[in-house]
Design an enzyme around this catalytic site. Structure first.
Site, PDB file in Angstrom:
ATOM      1  N   GLY A   1      -5.724   7.154  -0.332  1.00 19.64           N
ATOM      2  CA  GLY A   1      -4.643   6.185  -0.424  1.00 19.64           C
ATOM      3  C   GLY A   1      -4.850   4.921   0.363  1.00 19.64           C
ATOM      4  O   GLY A   1      -4.127   3.942   0.176  1.00 19.64           O
ATOM      5  N   GLY A   2      -5.799   4.914   1.300  1.00 18.27           N
ATOM      6  CA  GLY A   2      -6.087   3.706   2.044  1.00 18.27           C
ATOM      7  C   GLY A   2      -5.004   3.312   3.025  1.00 18.27           C
ATOM      8  O   GLY A   2      -4.138   4.109   3.411  1.00 18.27           O
ATOM      9  N   THR A   3      -5.025   2.045   3.434  1.00 19.45           N
ATOM     10  CA  THR A   3      -4.121   1.535   4.462  1.00 19.45           C
ATOM     11  C   THR A   3      -2.664   1.692   4.085  1.00 19.45           C
ATOM     12  O   THR A   3      -1.845   2.161   4.883  1.00 19.45           O
ATOM     13  CB  THR A   3      -4.435   0.049   4.732  1.00 19.45           C
ATOM     14  OG1 THR A   3      -5.757  -0.071   5.245  1.00 19.45           O
ATOM     15  CG2 THR A   3      -3.454  -0.535   5.741  1.00 19.45           C
ATOM     16  N   CYS A   4      -2.295   1.298   2.877  1.00 23.36           N
ATOM     17  CA  CYS A   4      -0.889   1.288   2.470  1.00 23.36           C
ATOM     18  C   CYS A   4      -0.231   2.642   2.689  1.00 23.36           C
ATOM     19  O   CYS A   4       0.810   2.746   3.328  1.00 23.36           O
ATOM     20  CB  CYS A   4      -0.768   0.884   1.006  1.00 23.36           C
ATOM     21  SG  CYS A   4       0.925   0.968   0.366  1.00 23.36           S
TER      22      CYS A   4
ATOM     23  N   HIS B   1      27.891 -11.787 -10.116  1.00 22.91           N
ATOM     24  CA  HIS B   1      28.624 -11.923  -8.858  1.00 22.91           C
ATOM     25  C   HIS B   1      29.219 -10.564  -8.498  1.00 22.91           C
ATOM     26  O   HIS B   1      29.718  -9.858  -9.367  1.00 22.91           O
ATOM     27  CB  HIS B   1      29.756 -12.945  -9.014  1.00 22.91           C
ATOM     28  CG  HIS B   1      30.648 -13.021  -7.807  1.00 22.91           C
ATOM     29  ND1 HIS B   1      30.292 -13.725  -6.688  1.00 22.91           N
ATOM     30  CD2 HIS B   1      31.856 -12.443  -7.558  1.00 22.91           C
ATOM     31  CE1 HIS B   1      31.268 -13.599  -5.791  1.00 22.91           C
ATOM     32  NE2 HIS B   1      32.225 -12.822  -6.307  1.00 22.91           N
TER      33      HIS B   1
ATOM     34  N   GLU C   1     -14.487   8.831  -0.509  1.00 18.01           N
ATOM     35  CA  GLU C   1     -13.488   8.573   0.523  1.00 18.01           C
ATOM     36  C   GLU C   1     -13.955   9.189   1.834  1.00 18.01           C
ATOM     37  O   GLU C   1     -14.238  10.381   1.912  1.00 18.01           O
ATOM     38  CB  GLU C   1     -12.129   9.154   0.135  1.00 18.01           C
ATOM     39  CG  GLU C   1     -11.043   8.960   1.182  1.00 18.01           C
ATOM     40  CD  GLU C   1     -10.874   7.506   1.586  1.00 18.01           C
ATOM     41  OE1 GLU C   1     -11.115   7.197   2.776  1.00 18.01           O
ATOM     42  OE2 GLU C   1     -10.533   6.679   0.716  1.00 18.01           O
TER      43      GLU C   1
END
Length: 460
Positions: A38-41, A443, A33
């Site tokens: 964690g990257g973009t998200c 409902h 890394e």
């Protein structure tokens, strides 16, 4: 030279869980890394932006409190520093959790630094050269900047850098009328900024049907967001009044027009992070846009190398990246031949109310030559929406009249980012819409109208 069974480049939504599966299978794994776990998200995408959406929604509901018989004293005020701190905290907790998980993972070694290929089996990270017979690329993507005259000479924001703001802009100019641009437009309008969106195409979110685009535009303009479509020949410059603001010029119906703003967000698309990977040294094939070319099992043209997530051009979402991990793991470890082509396109636009999308648009369905039927229902005829006081939008479902196959849906309304999953599951199960029509739903919910809609199809 450290040797591993597998090297994973990137800790995004495909790379990190793959490390878990591979180590559980007894493999010795290196995961690399260069920036944030964690990257973009986790860092600049879903996690911080949806946290901002929640703060903006709360501000909007506070303004509407009197509509519900709730009386608040004084105008709604925004503490942008606290808003930012909350988003940072949520992202940070997720990022730290991933880092702790990987650091403590047995048989997994974490390397911090920029990975570059030396050849098809070796990767360099700083002074370390790692080797493995299996290499998995999960390097993600970033914002792309269009060639707009003057853009390089004025301060501008992307989806990443706008998250650094701890003040509300006086006037936010946004170039790009699609998912990222529209989400930030509504967020900052609800925080109190004046917002103008410029879209070069004839309507917003150009991949969607025009009726959906019009409905989204109506929702945003009702909140005071200015939208300019067909904005041609864009250029930007410093304002001449010495205020430090930005002037955006475009060709309009009355000739050249200019709009001044305090901040500029450029949200015109994304590009894969493959330009500094030295992929050519490994012989990895890229397409004209820099995406790594993969087959239906996410294998590259080089034996022993896979590409997952945003960098392969097969999807630009957290859920598609995670599914990429599932496909790779299933084929590699489970003797389960899963394929990308089995995936049904599904995503959401997180304005409020949200747009849940699955499968084909009505326009795309008509181009297939099938006998198409459509059913629509305005949210103003949905009891749950009326009770919540959120009746904007409408729902549309497209099906094949002959086979009964549900081909796609666009559900724009309160809770529709969740409602759409009822249709997704039926589509994956390959059941006809008659199966939904006969179902009994609770409902009052938004989902209860899906069986009703299945009984109201008409020719497209």
């Amino acid at each position: 030279m450290p040797s591993f069974d597998a090297i994973i480049i990137g800790t995004g939504q495909a790379g990190s869980p793959l490390a878990g599966r591979l180590t559980e299978a007894g493999m010795k794994v290196a995961i690399i890394e260069r920036n944030l776990f964690g990257g973009t998200c986790v860092n600049t995408g879903c996690t911080p932006t949806k946290t901002l959406v929640a703060s903006a929604k709360t501000a909007q509901m506070a303004r509407r409190a009197a509509d519900y018989g709730v009386l608040l004293d004084g105008p709604v005020k925004i503490d942008m520093k606290k808003v930012k701190a909350r988003a940072d905290s949520v992202s940070g907790a997720s990022r730290d959790g991933i880092g702790t998980w990987l650091d403590g993972m047995a048989n997994c070694t974490v390397y911090r630094g920029h990975a570059r290929f030396l050849d098809a089996r070796r990767v360099q990270v700083g002074d370390d050269v790692l080797s493995a017979d299996k290499i998995f690329i999960n390097v993600g993507g970033r914002a792309t900047l269009p060639e707009i005259p003057g853009l390089a000479s004025v301060p501008h924001l992307t989806n990443s850098t706008i998250l650094d703001l701890d003040v509300v802009p006086d006037h936010l100019l946004i170039i790009g009328g699609s998912y990222i641009g529209l989400e930030f437009a509504q967020i900052y309008r609800r925080f109190g900024a004046k917002v103008t969106v410029f879209e070069t195409g004839p309507h917003l979110i150009r991949r969607e049907d025009e009726d959906i685009s019009r409905a989204v535009a109506e929702i945003l303009t009702a909140e005071g967001i200015d939208i300019v479509t067909g904005a041609a020949n864009l250029s930007v410059s410093r304002a001449t009044n010495g205020s430090g603001s930005i002037a955006l010029s475009h060709d309009g119906p009355n000739g050249l027009q200019a709009v001044g703003g305090s901040h500029l967000l450029v949200a015109t698309g994304r590009r894969p992070n493959t330009d500094d990977l030295d992929a050519e040294k490994a012989g990895i094939a890229l397409d004209a846009h820099g995406y790594i070319i993969v087959d239906d099992a996410l294998r590259t043209n080089v034996d022993g190398i896979w590409a997952m997530g945003d960098c392969n051009g097969k999807g630009a979402f957290t859920h598609t990246a995670y599914n990429d991990f599932e496909i790779v793991a299933a084929n590699l470890l489970d003797n389960d031949p899963r394929r990308v082509s089995d995936r049904i396109p599904v995503y959401a636009l997180y304005i409020d109310p949200p747009l849940g999308r699955v499968g084909l648009t009505e326009t795309e369905a008509k181009k297939t030559g099938r006998n198409i039927v459509v059913s629509t229902r305005p949210m103003a005829r949905v009891s749950r929406a009326i009770e919540k006081g959120e009746t904007q939008g409408f729902m549309k479902i497209v099906a094949d009249a002959d086979s009964g196959e549900i081909l796609g849906a666009a559900l724009l309304g309160t809770g529709c980012d969740e409602v759409v999953h009822s249709l997704i599951d039926v589509m994956y199960a390959k059941r006809p819409y008659e199966q939904v029509r006969r179902g009994v739903h609770i409902h009052p919910t938004v989902s209860e109208l899906l069986p009703t809609m299945m009984a109201e199809f008409h020719p497209a």
